[in-house]
Design a protein around this motif. Structure first.
Motif, PDB file in Angstrom:
ATOM      1  N   LYS A 299      68.119  17.450 -49.355  1.00 28.75           N
ATOM      2  CA  LYS A 299      67.456  18.749 -49.446  1.00 28.75           C
ATOM      3  C   LYS A 299      67.740  19.521 -48.167  1.00 28.75           C
ATOM      4  CE  LYS A 299      62.954  18.846 -49.101  1.00 28.75           C
ATOM      5  NZ  LYS A 299      61.506  18.527 -49.270  1.00 28.75           N
ATOM      6  N   CYS A 300      67.809  20.847 -48.281  1.00 25.98           N
ATOM      7  CA  CYS A 300      67.998  21.730 -47.128  1.00 25.98           C
ATOM      8  C   CYS A 300      66.784  22.635 -46.996  1.00 25.98           C
ATOM      9  CB  CYS A 300      69.257  22.584 -47.283  1.00 25.98           C
ATOM     10  SG  CYS A 300      70.789  21.675 -47.048  1.00 25.98           S
ATOM     11  N   MET A 301      66.365  22.845 -45.744  1.00 25.76           N
ATOM     12  CA  MET A 301      65.160  23.630 -45.507  1.00 25.76           C
ATOM     13  C   MET A 301      65.325  24.479 -44.257  1.00 25.76           C
ATOM     14  SD  MET A 301      62.289  20.685 -46.011  1.00 25.76           S
ATOM     15  CE  MET A 301      60.981  21.906 -45.901  1.00 25.76           C
ATOM     16  N   MET A 302      64.710  25.663 -44.287  1.00 26.99           N
ATOM     17  CA  MET A 302      64.596  26.475 -43.080  1.00 26.99           C
ATOM     18  C   MET A 302      63.399  25.981 -42.270  1.00 26.99           C
ATOM     19  SD  MET A 302      65.786  29.060 -41.322  1.00 26.99           S
ATOM     20  CE  MET A 302      66.736  30.104 -42.444  1.00 26.99           C
ATOM     21  N   MET A 303      63.573  25.884 -40.961  1.00 26.95           N
ATOM     22  CA  MET A 303      62.509  25.403 -40.085  1.00 26.95           C
ATOM     23  C   MET A 303      61.709  26.583 -39.540  1.00 26.95           C
ATOM     24  SD  MET A 303      62.577  22.048 -40.010  1.00 26.95           S
ATOM     25  CE  MET A 303      62.741  22.249 -41.789  1.00 26.95           C
ATOM     26  N   PHE A 304      60.452  26.685 -39.938  1.00 22.41           N
ATOM     27  CA  PHE A 304      59.605  27.819 -39.592  1.00 22.41           C
ATOM     28  C   PHE A 304      58.717  27.513 -38.381  1.00 22.41           C
ATOM     29  CE2 PHE A 304      60.504  28.470 -44.140  1.00 22.41           C
ATOM     30  CZ  PHE A 304      61.032  29.761 -44.084  1.00 22.41           C
ATOM     31  N   PRO A 305      58.279  28.542 -37.667  1.00 21.11           N
ATOM     32  CA  PRO A 305      57.498  28.328 -36.436  1.00 21.11           C
ATOM     33  C   PRO A 305      56.115  27.738 -36.680  1.00 21.11           C
ATOM     34  CG  PRO A 305      57.633  30.679 -36.971  1.00 21.11           C
ATOM     35  CD  PRO A 305      58.599  29.975 -37.875  1.00 21.11           C
ATOM     36  N   GLN A 306      55.619  27.786 -37.911  1.00 19.68           N
ATOM     37  CA  GLN A 306      54.298  27.205 -38.186  1.00 19.68           C
ATOM     38  C   GLN A 306      54.275  25.696 -37.943  1.00 19.68           C
ATOM     39  OE1 GLN A 306      55.801  29.414 -40.122  1.00 19.68           O
ATOM     40  NE2 GLN A 306      54.407  31.167 -40.006  1.00 19.68           N
ATOM     41  N   GLU A 307      55.444  25.052 -37.949  1.00 13.37           N
ATOM     42  CA  GLU A 307      55.526  23.604 -37.748  1.00 13.37           C
ATOM     43  C   GLU A 307      55.990  23.247 -36.338  1.00 13.37           C
ATOM     44  OE1 GLU A 307      54.255  21.904 -39.974  1.00 13.37           O
ATOM     45  OE2 GLU A 307      54.222  23.332 -41.631  1.00 13.37           O
ATOM     46  N   ARG A 308      55.799  24.154 -35.395  1.00 14.78           N
ATOM     47  CA  ARG A 308      56.265  23.890 -34.025  1.00 14.78           C
ATOM     48  C   ARG A 308      55.276  23.015 -33.260  1.00 14.78           C
ATOM     49  NH1 ARG A 308      54.116  28.987 -34.118  1.00 14.78           N
ATOM     50  NH2 ARG A 308      52.624  29.581 -32.489  1.00 14.78           N
ATOM     51  N   ASN A 309      55.799  22.360 -32.214  1.00 14.99           N
ATOM     52  CA  ASN A 309      54.949  21.585 -31.321  1.00 14.99           C
ATOM     53  C   ASN A 309      54.714  22.382 -30.034  1.00 14.99           C
ATOM     54  OD1 ASN A 309      57.348  21.362 -29.845  1.00 14.99           O
ATOM     55  ND2 ASN A 309      57.748  19.260 -30.520  1.00 14.99           N
ATOM     56  N   VAL A 310      54.124  21.733 -29.031  1.00 12.19           N
ATOM     57  CA  VAL A 310      53.795  22.440 -27.787  1.00 12.19           C
ATOM     58  C   VAL A 310      55.038  22.815 -27.002  1.00 12.19           C
ATOM     59  CG1 VAL A 310      51.525  21.379 -27.588  1.00 12.19           C
ATOM     60  CG2 VAL A 310      53.510  20.239 -26.568  1.00 12.19           C
ATOM     61  N   HIS A 311      56.191  22.212 -27.352  1.00 12.83           N
ATOM     62  CA  HIS A 311      57.447  22.515 -26.661  1.00 12.83           C
ATOM     63  C   HIS A 311      58.269  23.570 -27.392  1.00 12.83           C
ATOM     64  CE1 HIS A 311      56.085  18.852 -24.869  1.00 12.83           C
ATOM     65  NE2 HIS A 311      56.414  18.126 -25.912  1.00 12.83           N
ATOM     66  N   GLN A 312      57.673  24.192 -28.405  1.00 13.24           N
ATOM     67  CA  GLN A 312      58.337  25.227 -29.197  1.00 13.24           C
ATOM     68  C   GLN A 312      59.555  24.695 -29.949  1.00 13.24           C
ATOM     69  OE1 GLN A 312      56.667  28.224 -29.478  1.00 13.24           O
ATOM     70  NE2 GLN A 312      55.214  27.007 -28.281  1.00 13.24           N
ATOM     71  N   LYS A 313      59.476  23.449 -30.360  1.00 10.11           N
ATOM     72  CA  LYS A 313      60.448  22.828 -31.261  1.00 10.11           C
ATOM     73  C   LYS A 313      59.691  22.361 -32.503  1.00 10.11           C
ATOM     74  CE  LYS A 313      63.753  23.154 -28.176  1.00 10.11           C
ATOM     75  NZ  LYS A 313      64.900  24.086 -28.348  1.00 10.11           N
ATOM     76  N   ILE A 314      60.430  21.936 -33.526  1.00 10.40           N
ATOM     77  CA  ILE A 314      59.773  21.457 -34.736  1.00 10.40           C
ATOM     78  C   ILE A 314      59.105  20.114 -34.455  1.00 10.40           C
ATOM     79  CG2 ILE A 314      60.136  20.722 -37.120  1.00 10.40           C
ATOM     80  CD1 ILE A 314      60.335  23.733 -36.663  1.00 10.40           C
TER      81      ILE A 314
END
Length: 406
Positions: free
Chosen positions: A223-238
């Motif tokens: 599956k392919c997915m776009m990574m959205f900012p709602q799933e970010r961590n404290v380091h601004q990564k997914i």
């Protein structure tokens, strides 16, 4: 050591509203979401070890950050069903120069106060300098009790085992003689069919053990997915826990499609976090069935790999960010009727990696059964919770005994 202890309560039995958010298609609890919570908990425990037990808010200028380097194992010890309140807990049990091993536990809480350990696992966290992104030192553990010293010694044992596994990895050394013999036997029984008879290798074929051959490449599911900012961590990564959930759900779907029946989670056999996943990137998750086997307690065991790649939209090139390994078993003791067979040398090495993972899992479960545990098909004897079951009292014998079985 106990200063890093943290716990998270999930009142599934007492909160229908919360349960609704976690309910899966079978009426149980979504395991992938629990794995996501465990990753978040392990990160919180690591920060608590670094900042102290009194810190409740993570500032942006502490000069370091912590990431999950790998997950050694997560093993199911008892069923999630029936639905009960859950407690997720953990603590740092070992530190290196810039690394921490975090032991985590999931327990079911009965209404009468009894407790049952459902899952045990280990996360390997590393500390990085916020400016240079190089390794940063972590606080050493204060070993004040005999239990602390025993847990730390277990962490040393785990570290030695990781090194041994790394040195024996098939991307570094060739297979052992017994593994080579096993591969050759598989080739003679399954892989050589077609080339020696003049028939197509894609024709259906049932081996001498009555199992239908399935080429490993044909088990691919992605599956392919776009990574959205709602799933970010404290380091601004997914967030890594979110990736764990996505990988789990894809692997689960692949295991069910392969077996043709419902499957139960047995273990997470390892996760490597090679690179962070940026916000806005396209993530491609690719799953394959690597190995299947059976035993007296498990008529069907399925080992699955899920690889996470970040795709460069402009060039089409991909970079691997994560590698996830899972094991499921068939529900209701339904036997597996299909056998995965590799075609290429790379697939053969993956097949052997799956075999090694299943053998390690079998060894751990054997130790668990010898200690009186039931595995995921049984009902573990539950114990009465102590009134003073705070972080300090939950350290020691309980953690030590649980970790020794891994």
């Amino acid at each position: 050591m106990h200063d890093s202890y943290c716990e998270l309560l999930l009142p599934f039995a007492s909160s229908p509203e919360l349960l609704e958010q976690y309910t899966n298609a079978s009426g149980g609890i979504r395991t992938g979401m629990l794995l996501e919570h465990l990753d978040s908990l392990a990160g919180g425990i690591a920060y608590k070890h670094m900042l102290g037990p009194g810190v409740e808010v993570l500032s942006k200028d502490q000069g370091f950050y912590i990431v999950t380097a790998s997950v050694d194992r997560l093993d199911m010890l008892a069923p999630l069903y029936p639905v009960r309140d859950m407690r997720l807990s953990g603590q740092v049990i070992h530190t290196g120069r810039s690394s921490m091993e975090v032991a985590v536990r999931m327990e079911a809480l009965e209404k009468d106060g009894r407790e049952q350990t459902i899952m045990l696992g280990r996360f390997f966290m590393v500390c990085r300098d916020a400016r240079t992104h190089k390794a940063a030192p972590v606080n050493p553990l204060s070993l004040t009790t005999a239990e602390d010293k025993q847990l730390f010694a277990l962490g040393e044992t785990h570290k030695d085992r990781r090194r041994a596994r790394t040195s024996a990895a098939l991307d570094r050394v060739p297979p052992t003689s017994s593994e080579a013999e096993e591969l050759h036997s598989l080739y003679l029984q399954y892989g050589n069919y077609g080339t020696s008879t003049g028939k197509s290798e894609n024709e259906p074929f049932v081996g001498p053990d009555g199992l239908q051959r399935v080429w490993m490449g044909d088990t691919r599911l992605e599956k392919c997915m776009m990574m959205f900012p709602q799933e970010r961590n404290v380091h601004q990564k997914i967030f890594g826990g979110y990736l764990m959930r996505l990988a789990y759900e894809l692997g689960f779907a692949n295991a069910e499609l392969f077996t043709g029946c419902h499957v139960l989670f047995v273990s997470l056999d390892g996760i490597s976090f090679a690179k962070p996943v940026p916000i806005g990137s396209i993530l491609r998750l690719t799953s394959h069935i690597l190995h299947t086997t059976q035993s007296e307690k498990f008529p069907g065991l399925i080992h699955v790999v899920v690889q996470a790649n970040v795709v460069d939209v402009a060039t089409g090139k991909e970079q691997t960010t994560n590698d996830f390994r899972f094991t499921w078993c068939t529900d209701h003791n339904i036997p597996v009727t299909r056998k995965v067979v590799p075609k290429t040398y790379k697939e053969a090495m993956l097949w052997l990696e799956g075999r090694r993972a299943l053998e390690m899992g079998a060894e751990i479960r054997t130790l668990r059964y010898a200690a009186g545990g039931p595995g995921i098909h049984g009902t573990e004897p539950v114990k009465k919770s102590d009134d003073a079951a705070d972080g300090e009292n939950r350290v020691g014998g309980g953690w030590r005994d649980a970790e020794e079985q891994q």
